[in-house]
Motif scaffolding. Sequence first.
Motif, PDB file in Angstrom:
ATOM      1  N   ILE A   1       0.779  -1.194  -0.154  1.00  0.00           N
ATOM      2  CA  ILE A   1      -0.114   0.084   0.149  1.00  0.00           C
ATOM      3  C   ILE A   1       0.981   1.207   0.024  1.00  0.00           C
ATOM      4  O   ILE A   1       0.453   2.510  -0.681  1.00  0.00           O
ATOM      5  N   SER A   2       2.171   1.077   0.756  1.00  0.00           N
ATOM      6  CA  SER A   2       2.919   2.307   0.797  1.00  0.00           C
ATOM      7  C   SER A   2       3.621   2.531  -0.554  1.00  0.00           C
ATOM      8  O   SER A   2       3.887   3.946  -0.857  1.00  0.00           O
ATOM      9  N   LYS A   3       3.771   1.726  -1.328  1.00  0.00           N
ATOM     10  CA  LYS A   3       4.160   2.057  -3.053  1.00  0.00           C
ATOM     11  C   LYS A   3       3.266   2.560  -3.803  1.00  0.00           C
ATOM     12  O   LYS A   3       3.461   3.135  -4.865  1.00  0.00           O
ATOM     13  N   LEU A   4       1.932   2.428  -3.484  1.00  0.00           N
ATOM     14  CA  LEU A   4       0.962   2.706  -4.334  1.00  0.00           C
ATOM     15  C   LEU A   4      -0.228   3.775  -4.126  1.00  0.00           C
ATOM     16  O   LEU A   4      -0.508   4.396  -4.912  1.00  0.00           O
ATOM     17  N   TYR A   5       0.170   3.995  -2.775  1.00  0.00           N
ATOM     18  CA  TYR A   5      -0.969   5.361  -2.239  1.00  0.00           C
ATOM     19  C   TYR A   5      -0.076   6.311  -1.365  1.00  0.00           C
ATOM     20  O   TYR A   5       1.110   6.086  -1.278  1.00  0.00           O
ATOM     21  N   ASN A   6      -0.825   7.375  -1.202  1.00  0.00           N
ATOM     22  CA  ASN A   6      -0.178   8.444  -0.188  1.00  0.00           C
ATOM     23  C   ASN A   6      -0.415   7.900   1.143  1.00  0.00           C
ATOM     24  O   ASN A   6      -1.395   8.365   1.779  1.00  0.00           O
ATOM     25  N   HIS A   7       0.487   7.142   1.574  1.00  0.00           N
ATOM     26  CA  HIS A   7       0.274   6.358   2.767  1.00  0.00           C
ATOM     27  C   HIS A   7       0.835   6.830   3.940  1.00  0.00           C
ATOM     28  O   HIS A   7       2.136   7.194   4.149  1.00  0.00           O
ATOM     29  N   HIS A   8       0.012   7.006   5.147  1.00  0.00           N
ATOM     30  CA  HIS A   8       0.783   7.734   6.268  1.00  0.00           C
ATOM     31  C   HIS A   8       0.633   6.533   7.479  1.00  0.00           C
ATOM     32  O   HIS A   8      -0.345   6.070   7.800  1.00  0.00           O
ATOM     33  N   ILE A   9       1.671   6.322   8.047  1.00  0.00           N
ATOM     34  CA  ILE A   9       1.631   5.349   8.824  1.00  0.00           C
ATOM     35  C   ILE A   9       1.558   5.912  10.792  1.00  0.00           C
ATOM     36  O   ILE A   9       2.373   6.699  10.731  1.00  0.00           O
ATOM     37  N   VAL A  10       0.774   5.206  11.415  1.00  0.00           N
ATOM     38  CA  VAL A  10       0.870   5.590  12.847  1.00  0.00           C
ATOM     39  C   VAL A  10       1.747   4.416  13.560  1.00  0.00           C
ATOM     40  O   VAL A  10       1.107   3.302  13.551  1.00  0.00           O
ATOM     41  N   ASP A  11       2.624   4.787  14.162  1.00  0.00           N
ATOM     42  CA  ASP A  11       3.585   3.634  14.656  1.00  0.00           C
ATOM     43  C   ASP A  11       2.938   3.463  16.371  1.00  0.00           C
ATOM     44  O   ASP A  11       3.481   3.668  17.353  1.00  0.00           O
TER      45      ASP A  11
ATOM     46  N   TYR B   1      -0.241   7.384  18.663  1.00  0.00           N
ATOM     47  CA  TYR B   1      -1.621   6.870  18.169  1.00  0.00           C
ATOM     48  C   TYR B   1      -2.187   8.211  17.326  1.00  0.00           C
ATOM     49  O   TYR B   1      -2.984   7.803  16.491  1.00  0.00           O
ATOM     50  N   VAL B   2      -1.448   9.309  17.502  1.00  0.00           N
ATOM     51  CA  VAL B   2      -2.040  10.321  16.512  1.00  0.00           C
ATOM     52  C   VAL B   2      -0.857  11.289  16.248  1.00  0.00           C
ATOM     53  O   VAL B   2      -0.171  11.704  17.092  1.00  0.00           O
TER      54      VAL B   2
ATOM     55  N   ALA C   1      -2.938  11.913  11.131  1.00  0.00           N
ATOM     56  CA  ALA C   1      -2.547  10.423  10.722  1.00  0.00           C
ATOM     57  C   ALA C   1      -3.140   9.678  12.213  1.00  0.00           C
ATOM     58  O   ALA C   1      -2.526  10.021  13.135  1.00  0.00           O
ATOM     59  N   TYR C   2      -4.125   9.219  12.119  1.00  0.00           N
ATOM     60  CA  TYR C   2      -4.532   8.164  13.067  1.00  0.00           C
ATOM     61  C   TYR C   2      -5.500   7.312  12.624  1.00  0.00           C
ATOM     62  O   TYR C   2      -6.106   7.468  11.339  1.00  0.00           O
ATOM     63  N   THR C   3      -5.635   6.369  13.384  1.00  0.00           N
ATOM     64  CA  THR C   3      -6.827   5.106  12.989  1.00  0.00           C
ATOM     65  C   THR C   3      -7.769   5.107  14.017  1.00  0.00           C
ATOM     66  O   THR C   3      -8.509   3.999  14.176  1.00  0.00           O
TER      67      THR C   3
END
Length: 319
Positions: free
Chosen positions: A222-232, A238-239, A243-245
């Motif tokens: 997904i990181s290669k195909l989209y503008n992907h933001h990761i929450v570690d 968590y925020v 960027a949050y889920t």
Amino acid sequence: MKRTVGNNIGNFKSMADFHAAFPDEKSCIKYLERQLWPNGEPVSPYDPTSKVNRRGDGMYRCKNTGKNFNVRIGTMFEGSKASLYQWFIAIFLVTSHKKGVSSMQLAKDIGVTQKTAWFMLQRIRENFGMESKDKFSGEVELDETFVGGKNKNRHRNKKVKNSQGRSFKDKTPVMGILERGGCVVCKVVKNTTYKQLTVPVLRKVKRTAKVYSDEWQGYKTISKLYNHHIVDHGHGIYVDGGAYTNTIEAFWSNYCKRAINGTYSWISRKHMQRYFDEFSFRYNTNDMDESERFHYFTANCRRRITYNEVTSRPKKAAI
């Protein structure tokens, strides 16, 4: 999600209001005819272009094929011995109760056996899966949840070894795709590898969307195909700005886990997709009142499954 509410015969927020709107079987039939047929005029399910003749017994005859039919044919109600009145009560209860209705409770409420109530609920859930073809295009959150009992709550001789965390030995993974301010879609998956998690996202999310997830390696493609933001989450983050889920996690907690733990207690892997379609439907229509949700559902009730389809053993996937 494109919503066709249609035939509104009045608002009903309680069972008393519902019974006033549908006092008998005849009123239910007339209502469904107005919902499914243009202007309430009969359309043959065997030949939509055919002229239709009215019979004196409440049935209709397709002139071109010579077959008789009623409004149930081609819907979830076809072949059922339960009356439309019983079906409508079941639909109202399932769509209005925040945590769903068990088959035992429904059987008591509408006067059928538990077996019949269970099958009716499965047919209703089959129609909850009315997923829109429109793709998510805004800010989208991705997450997975695992459904299954906790090992610590099992008896000693029923504990499953090495079943902690993301184990699939005693739990079923479900992937959630939620558009902020919009709808949610859930897919039961075999595992949480990148091969399983990537395809549902490609099918449902536009490439222009901004995607958020945790640091799980299953999202590496997904990181290669989209503008992907990761929450570690692993490092207690968590925020991070936008960027949050939290939205998808609140869905798991408020719409899924409460229903599973509070109403259904246990869900089999075989039927799990239908249950999560139910949870998604409830979330996606949370801006509707009870009557609007009922009208929306009955306008989209053409998916039918048989008892044999529900009870047969699932086919093994080809390797």
